[in-house]
Design a protein around this motif. Sequence first.
Motif, mmCIF file in Angstrom:
data_model
loop_
_atom_site.group_PDB
_atom_site.id
_atom_site.type_symbol
_atom_site.label_atom_id
_atom_site.label_comp_id
_atom_site.label_asym_id
_atom_site.label_seq_id
_atom_site.Cartn_x
_atom_site.Cartn_y
_atom_site.Cartn_z
ATOM 1 N N SER A 155 0.821 -1.219 0.000
ATOM 2 C CA SER A 155 0.000 0.000 0.000
ATOM 3 C C SER A 155 0.855 1.268 0.000
ATOM 4 O O SER A 155 0.460 2.286 0.565
ATOM 5 N N LEU A 156 1.997 1.215 -0.654
ATOM 6 C CA LEU A 156 2.874 2.387 -0.742
ATOM 7 C C LEU A 156 2.309 3.359 -1.780
ATOM 8 O O LEU A 156 2.193 3.040 -2.958
ATOM 9 N N ASP A 157 1.965 4.560 -1.345
ATOM 10 C CA ASP A 157 1.248 5.529 -2.184
ATOM 11 C C ASP A 157 2.213 6.577 -2.732
ATOM 12 O O ASP A 157 2.771 7.376 -1.988
ATOM 13 N N LYS A 158 2.400 6.564 -4.058
ATOM 14 C CA LYS A 158 3.190 7.577 -4.750
ATOM 15 C C LYS A 158 2.328 8.260 -5.815
ATOM 16 O O LYS A 158 2.794 8.598 -6.898
ATOM 17 N N ALA A 159 1.053 8.453 -5.454
ATOM 18 C CA ALA A 159 0.112 9.076 -6.388
ATOM 19 C C ALA A 159 0.332 10.578 -6.496
ATOM 20 O O ALA A 159 -0.132 11.210 -7.440
ATOM 21 N N GLY A 160 1.006 11.162 -5.519
ATOM 22 C CA GLY A 160 1.333 12.583 -5.588
ATOM 23 C C GLY A 160 2.638 12.797 -6.335
ATOM 24 O O GLY A 160 3.205 11.886 -6.927
ATOM 25 N N GLY A 161 3.123 14.006 -6.315
ATOM 26 C CA GLY A 161 4.398 14.286 -6.965
ATOM 27 C C GLY A 161 4.245 14.747 -8.404
ATOM 28 O O GLY A 161 3.152 14.998 -8.901
ATOM 29 N N ASN A 162 5.391 14.835 -9.076
ATOM 30 C CA ASN A 162 5.430 15.345 -10.448
ATOM 31 C C ASN A 162 4.930 14.301 -11.435
ATOM 32 O O ASN A 162 5.363 13.140 -11.414
ATOM 33 N N ALA A 163 4.027 14.685 -12.313
ATOM 34 C CA ALA A 163 3.421 13.748 -13.267
ATOM 35 C C ALA A 163 4.426 13.218 -14.278
ATOM 36 O O ALA A 163 4.245 12.121 -14.820
ATOM 37 N N GLN A 164 5.486 13.972 -14.555
ATOM 38 C CA GLN A 164 6.476 13.544 -15.555
ATOM 39 C C GLN A 164 7.696 12.858 -14.940
ATOM 40 O O GLN A 164 8.659 12.550 -15.639
ATOM 41 N N ALA A 165 7.662 12.610 -13.644
ATOM 42 C CA ALA A 165 8.836 12.072 -12.961
ATOM 43 C C ALA A 165 8.976 10.570 -13.165
ATOM 44 O O ALA A 165 8.004 9.832 -13.313
ATOM 45 N N THR A 166 10.237 10.114 -13.178
ATOM 46 C CA THR A 166 10.569 8.693 -13.119
ATOM 47 C C THR A 166 10.774 8.319 -11.655
ATOM 48 O O THR A 166 11.325 9.099 -10.867
ATOM 49 N N HIS A 167 10.339 7.120 -11.282
ATOM 50 C CA HIS A 167 10.413 6.671 -9.895
ATOM 51 C C HIS A 167 11.436 5.540 -9.790
ATOM 52 O O HIS A 167 11.318 4.526 -10.487
ATOM 53 N N ASP A 168 12.413 5.721 -8.929
ATOM 54 C CA ASP A 168 13.475 4.729 -8.742
ATOM 55 C C ASP A 168 13.377 4.099 -7.357
ATOM 56 O O ASP A 168 13.431 4.803 -6.337
ATOM 57 N N TYR A 169 13.244 2.769 -7.323
ATOM 58 C CA TYR A 169 13.325 2.015 -6.077
ATOM 59 C C TYR A 169 14.605 1.185 -6.115
ATOM 60 O O TYR A 169 14.804 0.382 -7.030
ATOM 61 N N ILE A 170 15.473 1.389 -5.141
ATOM 62 C CA ILE A 170 16.693 0.588 -5.009
ATOM 63 C C ILE A 170 16.417 -0.460 -3.934
ATOM 64 O O ILE A 170 16.210 -0.121 -2.762
ATOM 65 N N VAL A 171 16.409 -1.718 -4.335
ATOM 66 C CA VAL A 171 15.937 -2.805 -3.467
ATOM 67 C C VAL A 171 17.090 -3.739 -3.105
ATOM 68 O O VAL A 171 17.823 -4.205 -3.977
ATOM 69 N N ARG A 172 17.226 -4.012 -1.820
ATOM 70 C CA ARG A 172 18.224 -4.963 -1.319
ATOM 71 C C ARG A 172 17.490 -6.204 -0.825
ATOM 72 O O ARG A 172 16.775 -6.162 0.174
ATOM 73 N N VAL A 173 17.646 -7.319 -1.544
ATOM 74 C CA VAL A 173 16.899 -8.544 -1.246
ATOM 75 C C VAL A 173 17.725 -9.434 -0.314
ATOM 76 O O VAL A 173 18.903 -9.708 -0.582
ATOM 77 N N VAL A 174 17.110 -9.866 0.769
ATOM 78 C CA VAL A 174 17.788 -10.685 1.778
ATOM 79 C C VAL A 174 17.154 -12.077 1.825
ATOM 80 O O VAL A 174 15.990 -12.213 2.217
ATOM 81 N N PRO A 175 17.864 -13.126 1.416
ATOM 82 C CA PRO A 175 17.313 -14.486 1.497
ATOM 83 C C PRO A 175 16.963 -14.846 2.941
ATOM 84 O O PRO A 175 17.689 -14.494 3.870
ATOM 85 N N SER A 176 15.854 -15.523 3.128
ATOM 86 C CA SER A 176 15.404 -15.900 4.467
ATOM 87 C C SER A 176 14.862 -17.321 4.456
ATOM 88 O O SER A 176 14.356 -17.795 3.441
ATOM 89 N N VAL A 177 14.979 -17.965 5.603
ATOM 90 C CA VAL A 177 14.446 -19.318 5.785
ATOM 91 C C VAL A 177 13.653 -19.337 7.080
ATOM 92 O O VAL A 177 14.102 -18.810 8.101
ATOM 93 N N TYR A 178 12.466 -19.928 7.040
ATOM 94 C CA TYR A 178 11.667 -20.101 8.251
ATOM 95 C C TYR A 178 11.467 -21.604 8.452
ATOM 96 O O TYR A 178 10.861 -22.278 7.627
ATOM 97 N N VAL A 179 12.006 -22.116 9.560
ATOM 98 C CA VAL A 179 11.930 -23.549 9.871
ATOM 99 C C VAL A 179 10.964 -23.741 11.033
ATOM 100 O O VAL A 179 11.200 -23.251 12.140
ATOM 101 N N SER A 180 9.873 -24.436 10.791
ATOM 102 C CA SER A 180 8.870 -24.655 11.833
ATOM 103 C C SER A 180 9.284 -25.815 12.744
ATOM 104 O O SER A 180 10.269 -26.513 12.481
ATOM 105 N N MET A 181 8.504 -26.031 13.794
ATOM 106 C CA MET A 181 8.812 -27.080 14.763
ATOM 107 C C MET A 181 8.845 -28.464 14.125
ATOM 108 O O MET A 181 9.618 -29.333 14.531
ATOM 109 N N ASN A 182 8.004 -28.682 13.106
ATOM 110 C CA ASN A 182 7.959 -30.002 12.475
ATOM 111 C C ASN A 182 8.980 -30.145 11.344
ATOM 112 O O ASN A 182 8.980 -31.152 10.632
#
Length: 268
Positions: A155-182
Amino acid sequence: MSGSKSPRVLIVDIVSELIVDDPVKYSEKIPVFRKITLMNTKCEFVGLDIQDDMGRHEVGFQDNTEKIPMYDDNGCRMETHFLINKVPGNFHVSTHSAKSQPTAGDMRHVVHKLRFGMDLEAGKDVKGSFNPMESLDKAGGNGKEVRGSFNPMESLDKAGGNAQATHDYIVRVVPSVYVSMNGNKRFPYQYTYSYREKLIANKNPAVWFKYQLSPITVQYREMRKPLYHFLTTVCAIIGGTFTVAGILDSCIFTAHEIIKKIEIGKQS
């Protein structure tokens, strides 16, 4: 308040550790799920482009993609899922693949969801995050809160701002593991991001997601707490109750004695 806790909360703890290992060695791909709404660009112009350092360059990716007209056909909601290689790259929403270009590009948007890897299992509560954000996992209607960075752009809202702008998201992905009791394992990748909005002359705007993968994996493991931990907790609660009760009793006794002395003084 303690009586409302389930037995699982009392006897199971979630511990985390950092490991230098690829949690999904059998696959060189990571699934990505993304839902985004463009406020003022028609679906006929909207496309997804995917690039990476292995030479992949797809313009107008179409597989597993649904585009729904919004706002009297002036906007577009785009939902898609695809695979990326485990190398740096990007995917971006643009008008590059359209047969004709819109008169004025406008990439103001709302990101409803961006997820890497598997969903965290419903009802699991992982506290602590790389990003100071929280999201609600409402799968199955349980409404349990899942803290962390498994979907920080929800629900990240970037509806405001300049209509002619380019939007850059720099994303750092972190591998994760979830191990349950079983012993069951799930692989819900976490990520952090930074954002900037910029104007590029003589070029149609786009929404860029430029990603890199962390070499460190975060592993969460459910561990059964020893019985003495539960007993210690119970004793602490009981001891605290008796302590508070003792303080209250002392205060009431002291107040009673003071009132008694005042009454005796008045009588004399």
